[in-house]
Each structure stands twice: as C-alpha cells, then as structure tokens.
Scaffold this motif. Structure first.
Motif, PDB file in Angstrom:
ATOM      1  N   MET A 185       0.381 -53.085   0.634  1.00 14.98           N
ATOM      2  CA  MET A 185       1.347 -51.563   0.585  1.00 14.98           C
ATOM      3  C   MET A 185       2.045 -51.970   0.054  1.00 14.98           C
ATOM      4  O   MET A 185       2.556 -52.957  -0.178  1.00 14.98           O
ATOM      5  CB  MET A 185       1.518 -51.832   2.186  1.00 14.98           C
ATOM      6  CG  MET A 185       0.511 -51.622   3.567  1.00 14.98           C
ATOM      7  SD  MET A 185       0.169 -49.813   3.368  1.00 14.98           S
ATOM      8  CE  MET A 185       1.895 -49.191   3.777  1.00 14.98           C
ATOM      9  N   GLU A 186       2.778 -50.308  -0.247  1.00 18.81           N
ATOM     10  CA  GLU A 186       3.753 -49.869  -0.896  1.00 18.81           C
ATOM     11  C   GLU A 186       4.821 -50.179   0.015  1.00 18.81           C
ATOM     12  O   GLU A 186       4.862 -49.879   1.061  1.00 18.81           O
ATOM     13  CB  GLU A 186       3.505 -48.761  -1.892  1.00 18.81           C
ATOM     14  CG  GLU A 186       2.281 -48.621  -2.275  1.00 18.81           C
ATOM     15  CD  GLU A 186       2.812 -49.290  -4.048  1.00 18.81           C
ATOM     16  OE1 GLU A 186       3.819 -49.733  -4.279  1.00 18.81           O
ATOM     17  OE2 GLU A 186       1.563 -49.504  -4.485  1.00 18.81           O
ATOM     18  N   SER A 187       6.162 -50.111  -1.327  1.00 20.47           N
ATOM     19  CA  SER A 187       7.745 -50.270  -0.099  1.00 20.47           C
ATOM     20  C   SER A 187       7.671 -48.658   0.663  1.00 20.47           C
ATOM     21  O   SER A 187       7.327 -48.111   0.580  1.00 20.47           O
ATOM     22  CB  SER A 187       9.063 -50.600  -1.436  1.00 20.47           C
ATOM     23  OG  SER A 187       8.623 -49.196  -2.169  1.00 20.47           O
ATOM     24  N   LYS A 188       8.325 -48.527   1.625  1.00 23.92           N
ATOM     25  CA  LYS A 188       7.953 -47.997   2.036  1.00 23.92           C
ATOM     26  C   LYS A 188       9.375 -46.932   1.420  1.00 23.92           C
ATOM     27  O   LYS A 188       8.370 -45.065   1.025  1.00 23.92           O
ATOM     28  CB  LYS A 188       9.324 -48.054   3.024  1.00 23.92           C
ATOM     29  CG  LYS A 188       9.346 -48.365   4.084  1.00 23.92           C
ATOM     30  CD  LYS A 188      10.520 -48.834   5.685  1.00 23.92           C
ATOM     31  CE  LYS A 188       9.516 -49.178   6.767  1.00 23.92           C
ATOM     32  NZ  LYS A 188      10.802 -49.447   7.607  1.00 23.92           N
ATOM     33  N   GLY A 189      10.150 -46.999   0.009  1.00 30.79           N
ATOM     34  CA  GLY A 189      10.962 -45.760  -0.673  1.00 30.79           C
ATOM     35  C   GLY A 189       9.349 -45.006  -1.651  1.00 30.79           C
ATOM     36  O   GLY A 189       9.248 -43.470  -1.639  1.00 30.79           O
TER      37      GLY A 189
END
Length: 390
Positions: free
Chosen positions: A1-5
């Motif tokens: 998963m990527e960062s929220k940003g």
C-alpha cells in the motif's frame, strides 16, 4: 500500500484527468452546429446523429484493451499517453472541411472515453479492497466532464472562436499531462491479458449485467449527447439554454451514481433495479406521448437522470459478485457494453426522425428495451433460483 498522501493524490488527479477527457469526449454535442458551419458541410438528420454518436463507439470498444494496457504498463503512463494523443484530434476538428474527415476526427476523439477504464485501473490499486466501493464512486464523478462540456462550451463560443475553444481544450490536456507527471505510478500487473479479460464473457451473469448497463449508462451517455439537439430543435431553445438542461441531466446522473451504490448496501440490489427499470419504462412512454410539451419533457428528463444515475450505481454494486477475483475484467466488459449503449440511440433516433418526422417511436423503443431488461431481471434474479447476492 502507498502512503495516504500518494493515494489521495492519485485519486484526485485520476478523477480530474477523467473530467478533462470526458469534456473532450462530448465536445461535439454543444458545438455541432458551429462545427458543421465551419466545415461548410450540409448534413441530413441521420448524418448529424451518426456524427454525434461516433466518438462513443471507439471510446466504448477500446475500454477493455486500454484497461489492460493500464494494468500492464501503469495508469499514470497510460493517462499521459492518452492525453497527448487526444491533442491531435482536438487540433484537427476545427480544421476539417468534409463530412468524411469529421467522422474520422470524431472517431479519434472517442479515445477520450477510455479514460474511465484507465482511471479505474489506476486509482483502485492505491486503496485496500474494503475501500474499493467508495473509491469507484469517487472516480466515477469524472463523468461530470460531460456536464462541463454542454454547460460551458456554448457560453464560450459566444466570446471565442471555434479555434479558440479547441485551443482551450488542448491547454487543459497539456496542463493535466504535466500534473500527472508529479503523481505516483500504479503497480503494474504483468498477468493482465486480453484473453483473461474476455474470459468473463463465459459467465452468464456478465452478459445480464452488460445488458442492464447497456440500458442505464447508454441512456446517460446518449441523452447527455443528444439533449442540446433535442432542446434546440424541438423547442427552439438557444444552445446556451439547451446546454443547461444537458448539464443538469449529466450532473444528476453522475452524482446519484454513488447514491445507488450506497442504497444497494442496505437493500437488495436486484429489487432496487426492478423498480428502477419500471421507472424508466414509464418515463420513456410519457416522453413519447407528450414529446411536444416542453414542461413534461423537462420533468421527465430530470426523472430519467435520477433513474439512470441510481441504476448505474446499483449495477456496479453487482460486479464483484459476478466473477470472484476478476472484478477488473468484468468492470471493463460491462463498462464497454454500457458505452455501446450510448452509441446506438442517437443513430436509431436519427433514422426514425428522418423516416417519420418525429422521435416518438424511438422513445417507445427505449421502453421496449427496459421491458426486456425487467423481464430478464425478474426471471433470473427475483423469482428464479439463481442469485448474485442474497
């Protein structure tokens, strides 16, 4: 998963880029009279509606392969390549001077419609499965680009040249191409192939959902496209006023799509869809009977916008249940069939108008298709033993 940003940046830019592409996809509808005059071309009613329908064709049938390209190559790269490609037909449109070249250029413009498949492929990879429904609802808001076209372009043509309008579209494409450069790339899926995507055609449920979406999304696309012509031709409204109604329809149909999905979480989707189809049957028949009444027509168009928006959301709620583990392929197939549903009504209505002098028979045909969908829905999923969801 990527960062929220990074995830939210991808979601925002993927949705906004789709809006721009959908503006390009339906840019002919509000500008058609000006484009034909500029090209020095006289057309029949059939030729007119065929030209309007042409961008829908390529934008529909190319959704499946472009979704695969996005999966394998990365959504960011695919979006950038698409927007750069679209600059070519956008620059061509005000410079062609024959009907044949208008058709060819409109066909190339149709590639803008593949942005839906690219956007879904790009954005969903940044979010976990439990958020996919919400994410799909947000991405689908990119469809509102159709409303921007029919609302703003008739106003801009009053203060800008036709070349100026298309230069503006080019500027938007260039701007969002540059903005996409700062976005993260989605994780490529090298296992995505055309064979795997088309394998879902073996599933009977895929075809039922495709037919249902052929009706609901097809009506969304065709009426977003046709309303300026209807309102100006039937009721002698200006392009600006006709564009308002087309924009209202497109906005309602877009914003109520997530509502349909949300309600489907609470109530059995097939039951909801049954009443949605009944509503479409009634609206189409009333439109056919009272076509000469602008008040009735306007009211029915608002109701149709509500019904197709909610219906689109309900149908896509069913997609994950059709072919477990192959949701993207089903989405691409059903989405392509829905796009084709937007291709045929303008052509059929054009033929009927040219043959009979009116559109009423074509509106009754919409009711016939909705009745077929209702009968199949009732037989397969409501009274029948087969179920998609309980």
């Amino acid at each position: 998963m990527e960062s929220k940003g990074k995830s939210y940046l991808a979601l925002t830019m993927g949705t906004l880029a789709m809006m721009v592409c959908f503006m390009v996809w339906l840019c002919l509808s509000p500008l058609l009279d000006v484009i034909l005059k500029n090209a020095g071309v006289q057309v029949s009613e059939f030729q007119r509606t065929f030209l309007l329908a042409t961008p829908i064709l390529l934008g529909s049938i190319m959704r499946i392969p472009m979704g695969i390209v996005s999966d394998r190559w990365g959504g960011k790269k695919t979006y950038i390549a698409l927007m750069i490609f679209l600059i070519i037909p956008v620059l061509m449109m005000p410079r062609v001077h024959s009907y044949g070249m208008l058709i060819f250029t409109a066909l190339l413009l149709g590639m803008a419609g593949t942005s839906f498949a690219i956007g879904v492929s790009y954005v969903t990879g940044f979010f976990p499965p439990e958020k996919q429904g919400l994410v799909l609802g947000i991405v689908a808001v990119g469809n509102i680009g159709t409303a921007f076209s029919v609302f703003f372009l008739p106003r801009l043509i009053k203060v800008m040249s036709l070349n100026g309008i298309f230069y503006l579209l080019v500027a938007l494409l260039v701007l969002f191409t540059l903005l996409m450069l700062i976005c993260p790339e989605s994780k490529p899926n090298k296992d995505s192939t055309l064979g795997k995507s088309l394998s879902v055609a073996k599933e009977k449920d895929t075809w039922f959902l495709a037919l249902f979406y052929f009706l609901t999304f097809g009506l969304f696309m065709s009426w977003s496209n046709l309303l300026p012509t209807f309102m100006s031709g039937l009721y002698s409204q200006s392009l600006v006023d006709a564009g308002i109604w087309a924009a209202v329809f497109a906005v309602i149909g877009t914003l109520l799509r997530p509502v349909g999905g949300y309600i489907s979480d609470k109530v059995r989707p097939m039951t909801l869809l049954k009443y949605d189809f009944i509503g479409l049957i009634v609206v189409a028949i009333v439109l056919g009977i009272f076509l000469q009444s602008q008040g009735v027509f306007s009211t029915m168009i608002v109701l149709m916008g509500i019904l197709v928006g909610v219906g689109n959301g309900i149908i896509f709620k069913m997609v994950p249940f059709v072919s477990s583990g192959n949701t993207g392929a089903v989405t691409g197939f059903v989405g392509a069939m829905g796009g084709l549903g937007g291709y045929f009504p303008p052509i059929v209505l054009g033929i009927i108008k040219q043959s009979t002098g009116g559109y009423s028979i074509g509106l009754y045909l919409i009711a016939v298709v909705a009745i077929i969908c209702l009968v199949l829905l009732q037989k397969e999923y409501i009274t029948g033993a087969h179920k998609i969801v309980k």
